[in-house]
Design a protein around this motif. Structure first.
Motif, PDB file in Angstrom:
ATOM      1  N   LEU A  41      42.425  56.398  -8.222  1.00 57.05           N
ATOM      2  CA  LEU A  41      43.020  56.510  -9.552  1.00 57.05           C
ATOM      3  C   LEU A  41      42.266  57.542 -10.391  1.00 57.05           C
ATOM      4  O   LEU A  41      42.889  58.358 -11.093  1.00 57.05           O
ATOM      5  CB  LEU A  41      43.001  55.154 -10.252  1.00 57.05           C
ATOM      6  N   TYR A  42      40.956  57.506 -10.311  1.00 57.23           N
ATOM      7  CA  TYR A  42      40.155  58.454 -11.082  1.00 57.23           C
ATOM      8  C   TYR A  42      40.409  59.879 -10.607  1.00 57.23           C
ATOM      9  O   TYR A  42      40.565  60.801 -11.423  1.00 57.23           O
ATOM     10  CB  TYR A  42      38.673  58.107 -10.975  1.00 57.23           C
ATOM     11  N   SER A 439      31.932  49.539 -16.374  1.00 51.46           N
ATOM     12  CA  SER A 439      31.966  48.949 -15.035  1.00 51.46           C
ATOM     13  C   SER A 439      33.299  48.218 -14.899  1.00 51.46           C
ATOM     14  O   SER A 439      33.450  47.099 -15.379  1.00 51.46           O
ATOM     15  CB  SER A 439      30.779  47.987 -14.842  1.00 51.46           C
ATOM     16  N   LEU A 440      34.276  48.866 -14.279  1.00 55.45           N
ATOM     17  CA  LEU A 440      35.627  48.316 -14.187  1.00 55.45           C
ATOM     18  C   LEU A 440      35.586  47.013 -13.389  1.00 55.45           C
ATOM     19  O   LEU A 440      35.226  47.028 -12.205  1.00 55.45           O
ATOM     20  CB  LEU A 440      36.553  49.339 -13.520  1.00 55.45           C
ATOM     21  N   PRO A 441      35.937  45.890 -14.002  1.00 54.97           N
ATOM     22  CA  PRO A 441      35.723  44.598 -13.346  1.00 54.97           C
ATOM     23  C   PRO A 441      36.583  44.429 -12.089  1.00 54.97           C
ATOM     24  O   PRO A 441      37.755  44.789 -12.072  1.00 54.97           O
ATOM     25  CB  PRO A 441      36.116  43.585 -14.424  1.00 54.97           C
ATOM     26  N   LEU A 453      30.606  53.786 -14.742  1.00 59.51           N
ATOM     27  CA  LEU A 453      31.401  54.940 -14.318  1.00 59.51           C
ATOM     28  C   LEU A 453      32.491  55.283 -15.344  1.00 59.51           C
ATOM     29  O   LEU A 453      32.929  54.424 -16.105  1.00 59.51           O
ATOM     30  CB  LEU A 453      32.051  54.655 -12.967  1.00 59.51           C
ATOM     31  N   PRO A 454      32.941  56.547 -15.344  1.00 56.63           N
ATOM     32  CA  PRO A 454      33.950  56.948 -16.336  1.00 56.63           C
ATOM     33  C   PRO A 454      35.302  56.305 -16.102  1.00 56.63           C
ATOM     34  O   PRO A 454      35.707  56.063 -14.962  1.00 56.63           O
ATOM     35  CB  PRO A 454      34.018  58.466 -16.169  1.00 56.63           C
ATOM     36  N   ASP A 520      23.496  57.089  -7.793  1.00 57.00           N
ATOM     37  CA  ASP A 520      24.798  56.536  -7.421  1.00 57.00           C
ATOM     38  C   ASP A 520      25.918  56.990  -8.354  1.00 57.00           C
ATOM     39  O   ASP A 520      27.053  56.529  -8.230  1.00 57.00           O
ATOM     40  CB  ASP A 520      24.733  55.002  -7.429  1.00 57.00           C
ATOM     41  N   GLY A 521      25.579  57.888  -9.290  1.00 55.09           N
ATOM     42  CA  GLY A 521      26.588  58.374 -10.220  1.00 55.09           C
ATOM     43  C   GLY A 521      26.795  57.494 -11.429  1.00 55.09           C
ATOM     44  O   GLY A 521      27.689  57.752 -12.233  1.00 55.09           O
ATOM     45  N   TYR A 522      25.990  56.453 -11.603  1.00 57.68           N
ATOM     46  CA  TYR A 522      26.101  55.552 -12.748  1.00 57.68           C
ATOM     47  C   TYR A 522      25.443  56.183 -13.973  1.00 57.68           C
ATOM     48  O   TYR A 522      24.356  56.756 -13.881  1.00 57.68           O
ATOM     49  CB  TYR A 522      25.419  54.215 -12.457  1.00 57.68           C
TER      50      TYR A 522
END
Length: 663
Positions: A41-42, A439-441, A453-454, A520-522
């Motif tokens: 999706l991103y 943090s998308l649940p 994450l964005p 980790d990109g966080y």
């Protein structure tokens, strides 16, 4: 900007805390079920923004007319701009109300209101709310309000605030909500800058058992606003109220004679929906302008995905509607999704420290979205206040407003979430309109203290001072390299500020926050760029020193500012509140200094540890670091207006102790 010590500190904090995965049960039922689904999706949102946002807009909102273009922007010129869905027509009030009336949502609770007195509860179904909003819209029309006019709303957390917002949206008026804790001078500034001719207020309000003199404050503000022709007053408390003839009108009287039928105005997607002013503690406040189509789409989508919204959820955002969080995640986001939104007038600690948990149990709240300030305050009081209530209805927690420390995150997760509720830690701003990093649940593993994450369509970067991108774990300035639908359209009546404040670097939106991105990109938010102390040429983020202090067992809360130092240029001044029962002495002071040195390094050694029973906070819970900086520098002659603080007497006590420490 050197925030590398922040990375080392966080790693130290997390050495006994693993990255936390959402449970398989939660992920199975989630809207986005896996990291793979999120990544796809991103990717689409970044690689194919027109197709992605066009599809989302068609599926999410109702439009009168389709758009001529999805996304248009320029971040590079002297006149930056952003537009979404140019030429399209819609109405925000219609999307929040009318479209839900043909099905089962008609009789669903749209807004549950809990007043400060526990016995005061009102439930507005979508049908009832639609009727009240239509009547209020006709009231405004009767006062001469037209499409494009500005209406200032200075109200406590009562249903009439949401009703007035949606009424403005219905007729195309631009609402300007002013937090009811702000002073007469602050209110006057916003009325004057917006050019509003109508103000809606209440005669009184409640706050922690005290009665707020809202009408009196409003009267004082209006002395400097001759352009205001009408002041509509909600009767919140049956108490004598001074009303000025011809100008002042009772809300109930006007509503009693208003028609419940009002056709929504067709608004172009980029017509302003509202202007919301920044706090303006030290300078003239900026009116942040948000449009109709892009903003509403972004608020609706982030509400749906960030909170994994279900049809049966009882959702509670504890923010005041006077701030952007209340706009996006108490009113527009929930109602556009057809959700049930809880509106709360009180505070977490009144009449007792279990008020939040009493409300969660009373209404069976499933999603709780609150601020780290509230979490820390509750953590300080201990779990006994939580344990007396059944809060098992909770399935998801959220954090907003400032970076949450690892310690507070873990308490929130274990004591409130009982180790089973994911935490959506969210980073965003008034200017962004909605959540930007989270943090998308169900899909994204959680790292305590990281915003993660964005969100879809958001392209954040961390830059060094020379404009190059920072390496993993290297601190820098957080910027965004492309637009998103919720992005502000500009600064009201101040085109130059839009360019100068937000686009000083061509091609990048400047957030004003410091951050770093781990391996980790966080993303880890380290605080405002201006919350950096230059100690002997080394730049130390105040957030990292605060995090070190609150990681000490006996510390409940900390606020760190810079102070003048004859050798180092700036020193580190730490205000510290401790947990109940802690003995304050020189030994504790020395242990805290040593703890910070060990956690971050000798360069971060606090010069002053100032123990205090409380910190100066606004009534929304924001720590007023501006005041703390002036007290630390002993520049207390001009502290500006402290009337917005929840406890103004705290400032006097801090000044007295600062003089003693410096003697």
């Amino acid at each position: 900007m050197e925030h590398n010590t922040r990375a080392a500190f966080i790693r130290q904090m997390l050495k006994d805390e693993r990255t936390i995965e959402p449970s398989p049960e939660f992920s199975y039922k989630a809207l986005v079920k896996s990291r793979q689904d999120y990544d796809e999706l991103y990717r689409r949102s970044i690689d194919e923004p027109e197709a992605f946002w066009g599809q989302m807009a068609r599926e999410t909102l109702d439009w009168y007319r389709p758009w001529d273009a999805v996304e248009e922007y320029d971040f590079d010129s002297d006149k930056p701009f952003v537009r979404y869905f140019r030429g399209a027509e819609l109405n925000a009030s219609y999307n929040c109300l009318d479209r839900h009336l043909d099905g089962p949502r008609r009789n669903k609770a749209a807004l549950i209101w809990q007043g400060e007195p526990s016995e005061e509860v009102e439930v507005y179904t979508y049908q009832r709310l639609h009727r009240e909003v239509s009547k209020a819209a006709n009231v405004l029309k009767g006062l001469g309000v037209k499409k494009g006019d500005r209406v200032v709303l200075y109200l406590p957390m009562i249903p009439q605030l949401a009703i007035a917002m949606l009424a403005c949206a219905r007729i195309g008026a631009i609402h300007c909500v002013v937090f009811s804790g702000l002073s007469a001078e602050a209110l006057k500034d916003r009325i004057v800058d917006s050019g509003a001719s109508v103000v809606v207020t209440a005669n009184y309000g409640y706050r922690s058992g005290k009665i707020l003199q809202l009408k009196g404050i409003c009267d004082k503000a209006l002395e400097g606003c001759p352009q205001v022709k009408s002041c509509v007053v909600v009767r919140r408390i049956e108490k004598r109220t001074v009303m000025e003839a011809e100008r002042d009108l009772w809300w109930d009287d006007l509503m009693a004679g208003a028609s419940p039928v009002c056709e929504p105005e067709r608004m172009e997607s980029n017509d302003p929906l509202f202007v919301l002013y920044t706090s303006g503690s030290t300078a003239k406040p900026k009116g942040i302008v948000h449009g109709t189509g892009g903003y509403l789409l972004y608020a609706t989508l982030t509400m749906k995905y960030v909170f994994d919204l279900k049809e049966t959820d009882i959702y509670w955002c504890t923010a005041d509607v006077g701030w952007i969080t209340g706009h996006s995640y108490l009113v527009y986001g929930p109602l556009a999704n057809g959700a049930t939104s809880l509106m709360f007038e009180g505070v977490p600690s009144y009449p007792k420290h279990d008020r939040f948990w009493e409300v969660v149990e009373k209404f069976g709240v499933n999603i709780l979205y609150t601020a780290p300030t509230a979490v820390r305050a509750m953590m300080k009081e201990g779990e006994r206040w939580v344990n007396g209530h059944d809060i098992s209805s909770l399935r998801l927690l959220g954090s907003v407003g400032e970076p949450i420390t690892s310690k507070a995150w873990m308490w929130y997760y274990s004591a409130i979430g009982q180790g089973r509720c994911p935490i959506a830690d969210t980073w965003w701003q008034t200017e962004t309109g909605g959540v930007m990093i989270t943090s998308l649940p169900g899909a994204v593993d959680m790292k305590p203290g990281s915003a993660a994450l964005p969100f879809f369509g958001v392209a954040p970067q961390v830059l060094r001072p020379d404009g190059t991108e920072a390496a993993p774990n290297e601190g820098g300035t957080l910027v965004v390299s492309r637009p998103w639908p919720g992005m502000m359209l500009g600064v009201y009546q101040n085109e130059a500020a839009f360019k100068d404040v937000y686009f000083p670097v061509p091609g990048r939106y400047l957030t004003g926050d410091g951050a770093y991105r781990d391996e980790d990109g966080y993303f880890w938010i380290t605080g405002r760029i201006d919350d950096v102390i230059n100690v002997s040429g080394h730049r130390i983020g105040t957030a990292e020193v605060e995090s070190a202090l609150v990681s000490y067992l006996q510390v409940a809360e900390a606020a760190v500012v810079g102070c003048p130092h004859p050798v180092k240029g700036e020193g580190i001044y730490a205000y510290v509140t401790v947990k109940e029962g802690t003995v304050i002495n020189d030994d504790l002071r020395a242990k805290l200094v040593g703890h910070v040195r060990e956690s971050i390094g000798p360069i971060a050694t606090p010069d002053v540890i100032h123990f205090t029973a409380a910190l100066p906070k606004t009534r929304s819970g924001k720590i007023m670091r501006r005041i703390l900086r002036k007290i630390a520098a002993q520049e207390t002659e001009d502290l500006c207006d402290v009337s917005t603080l929840s406890e103004p007497s705290v400032v006097r006590d801090l000044i007295r102790e600062t003089k003693r420490l410096s003697a």
